[in-house]
Write a protein that holds these residues in place. Structure first.
Motif, PDB file in Angstrom:
ATOM      1  N   UNK A 172       0.851  -1.199   0.000  1.00  0.00           N
ATOM      2  CA  UNK A 172       0.000   0.000   0.000  1.00  0.00           C
ATOM      3  C   UNK A 172       0.880   1.240   0.000  1.00  0.00           C
ATOM      4  N   UNK A 173       0.305   2.371  -0.326  1.00  0.00           N
ATOM      5  CA  UNK A 173       1.024   3.642  -0.227  1.00  0.00           C
ATOM      6  C   UNK A 173       0.008   4.758  -0.046  1.00  0.00           C
ATOM      7  N   UNK A 174       0.451   5.860   0.557  1.00  0.00           N
ATOM      8  CA  UNK A 174      -0.441   7.001   0.800  1.00  0.00           C
ATOM      9  C   UNK A 174      -0.908   7.619  -0.511  1.00  0.00           C
ATOM     10  N   UNK A 175      -0.070   7.564  -1.548  1.00  0.00           N
ATOM     11  CA  UNK A 175      -0.446   8.147  -2.826  1.00  0.00           C
ATOM     12  C   UNK A 175      -1.386   7.292  -3.653  1.00  0.00           C
ATOM     13  N   UNK A 176      -1.483   6.002  -3.318  1.00  0.00           N
ATOM     14  CA  UNK A 176      -2.345   5.088  -4.072  1.00  0.00           C
ATOM     15  C   UNK A 176      -3.369   4.458  -3.135  1.00  0.00           C
ATOM     16  N   UNK A 177      -4.264   5.256  -2.637  1.00  0.00           N
ATOM     17  CA  UNK A 177      -5.379   4.698  -1.870  1.00  0.00           C
ATOM     18  C   UNK A 177      -5.299   4.893  -0.378  1.00  0.00           C
ATOM     19  N   UNK A 178      -4.101   4.906   0.220  1.00  0.00           N
ATOM     20  CA  UNK A 178      -3.990   5.071   1.662  1.00  0.00           C
ATOM     21  C   UNK A 178      -3.440   3.833   2.341  1.00  0.00           C
ATOM     22  N   UNK A 179      -3.181   3.945   3.667  1.00  0.00           N
ATOM     23  CA  UNK A 179      -2.524   2.873   4.419  1.00  0.00           C
ATOM     24  C   UNK A 179      -3.311   2.456   5.656  1.00  0.00           C
ATOM     25  N   UNK A 180      -4.628   2.670   5.678  1.00  0.00           N
ATOM     26  CA  UNK A 180      -5.425   2.265   6.834  1.00  0.00           C
ATOM     27  C   UNK A 180      -5.902   0.819   6.665  1.00  0.00           C
ATOM     28  N   UNK A 181      -6.491   0.274   7.736  1.00  0.00           N
ATOM     29  CA  UNK A 181      -7.035  -1.088   7.682  1.00  0.00           C
ATOM     30  C   UNK A 181      -8.150  -1.177   6.643  1.00  0.00           C
ATOM     31  N   UNK A 182      -8.957  -0.121   6.545  1.00  0.00           N
ATOM     32  CA  UNK A 182     -10.032  -0.105   5.545  1.00  0.00           C
ATOM     33  C   UNK A 182      -9.468  -0.173   4.121  1.00  0.00           C
ATOM     34  N   UNK A 183      -8.385   0.560   3.860  1.00  0.00           N
ATOM     35  CA  UNK A 183      -7.746   0.512   2.542  1.00  0.00           C
ATOM     36  C   UNK A 183      -7.177  -0.879   2.268  1.00  0.00           C
ATOM     37  N   UNK A 184      -6.629  -1.520   3.307  1.00  0.00           N
ATOM     38  CA  UNK A 184      -6.087  -2.874   3.148  1.00  0.00           C
ATOM     39  C   UNK A 184      -7.196  -3.866   2.796  1.00  0.00           C
ATOM     40  N   UNK A 185      -8.356  -3.752   3.459  1.00  0.00           N
ATOM     41  CA  UNK A 185      -9.490  -4.639   3.142  1.00  0.00           C
ATOM     42  C   UNK A 185      -9.974  -4.405   1.708  1.00  0.00           C
TER      43      UNK A 185
END
Length: 399
Positions: A309-322
């Motif tokens: 993950x990366x902050x520039x491509x979607x974010x790094x939170x648990x929700x982004x990981x799911x």
């Protein structure tokens, strides 16, 4: 008169105008006019066909890095050194005429490196395929500006100016200005702190230059006129840039130390293979890639193939990981167990807003499906409705 001539005429007028309190409104209007003309310059000409040889390459891997620089500064040699992809290098300028991609395998991730043709002064106006080169750079996550350490320092300013004139903002953050167009109500101007560069009258004049007469503007920082124009245009790309000084083997050690101490700069030598490992580490640091390892319930973590993950491509939170794993997974998550530097203790029960760090291990616990009709001896085997009011009423007895 063409667009380029209009831009040069306005720039000449700005150079002639003295900068003081009386002329700041006039200069603000001129800056807005130049920004409008440069946006028109980037638009494709009307009636132009979409044919011709393509320049863009498809995205691949977990990140994209573009090599930008003047001709014959060592971009093709650097691509060959880092990726193993052969890019023709010779002693004459413009050896590379198209975009050549390569893949860097670093820290279990794949980073796409693009070798772009050299750009020259005036590239933003279309000289030497400059517009296509800069358009590819806009789609990348990081720009490596390759410079010749033996040449003058002015090359860095020329390239930065060319990139900024087409809407690329290097090593800057988006200005904290809220701007929204409205249908009626006039212009609402507010700020949360004292402003030193922009006042209400100047803001009105710039908005009128764009023919905007109903809008809401809120300044959350002491921004400049250029920041306000960037927000109104809305097509600016804020991107990180690392200045790579190549050919340090032909200059003295004092010059090398001076270049290395400049902000956002790194010195290398492709000829002697000096400092290439530090360049890779700096690229990894600037891109901010985060590797997340999954752990199935009751099993060991899978360290072979991380989710990146990366902050520039979607974010790094648990929700982004799911969402990275599957879009429908977010509805089934009960809670998440996290091991790693982002957790206070191992394991930590986390919600969807928890921010993950590099090399964290995550286990997702899903909601269990509810069993209809209770459990054990309380389980009902009837197929009738649960509520009495929903049952069918029997017909009255005939008397």
């Amino acid at each position: 008169m063409g667009i380029i001539e209009k831009i040069k005429e306005i720039e000449a007028e700005m150079a002639r105008t003295q900068k003081n309190k009386a002329t700041e409104y006039h200069l603000g209007q001129l800056k807005a006019k130049i920004a409008k003309l440069r946006t028109q310059l980037l638009e494709p000409p009307k009636g132009a066909s979409g044919g011709g040889e393509g320049f863009e390459v498809s995205k691949y891997g977990h990140g994209r890095v573009a090599l930008i620089g003047f001709p014959s500064v060592g971009k093709s040699t650097l691509l060959t050194m880092l990726t193993g992809t052969h890019s023709e290098a010779a002693s004459y300028e413009f050896t590379t005429l198209t975009c050549i991609p390569g893949i860097i395998h670093y820290n279990d991730t794949k980073i796409q490196l693009l070798d772009l043709p050299g750009i020259i002064e005036g590239a933003s106006e279309g000289k030497g395929r400059g517009r296509q080169v800069i358009a590819v750079a806009k789609s990348s996550d990081l720009v490596l500006m390759v410079l010749d350490a033996s040449k003058s320092e002015g090359h860095r300013q020329i390239l930065t100016k060319e990139l900024e004139s087409v809407g690329l903002r290097l090593n800057k953050t988006p200005p904290q200005i809220y701007f929204k167009k409205k249908k009626t109500g006039g212009i609402s101007f507010n700020s949360t702190l004292p402003l030193t560069h922009v006042d209400e009258k100047l803001c009105y004049q710039i908005l009128h230059e764009y023919k905007i007469h109903n809008a809401e503007v809120l300044f959350r920082e002491d921004a400049t006129v250029d920041d306000l124009i960037d927000v109104i245009e809305g097509n600016r790309k804020y991107i990180k840039c690392v200045y790579v000084y190549n050919k340090i083997d032909v200059i003295g050690i004092d010059d090398v130390e001076r270049l290395a101490r400049q902000p956002n700069s790194i010195v290398i030598s492709c000829n002697l293979k000096l400092n290439l490992d530090r360049l890779l580490a700096r690229m990894w640091e600037e891109m901010g890639l985060v590797r997340i390892y999954t752990k199935p319930q009751g099993q060991q973590p899978d360290f072979s193939d991380p989710c990146v993950l990366s902050a520039g491509r979607g974010g790094c939170t648990v929700e982004d990981f799911c969402n990275y794993l599957h879009r429908s997974l977010i509805k089934e998550v009960k809670y998440v167990l996290v091991w790693g530097t982002s957790a206070r203790h191992y394991p930590q029960h986390c919600g969807l807003s928890h921010i993950l760090n590099d090399e964290d291990v995550v286990q997702i616990v899903k909601k269990k499906e509810k069993e209809d009709g209770g459990r054990g001896r309380f389980k009902s085997h009837t197929t009738g409705p649960a509520r009495i009011s929903d049952r069918e009423k029997k017909a009255p007895l005939k008397t």
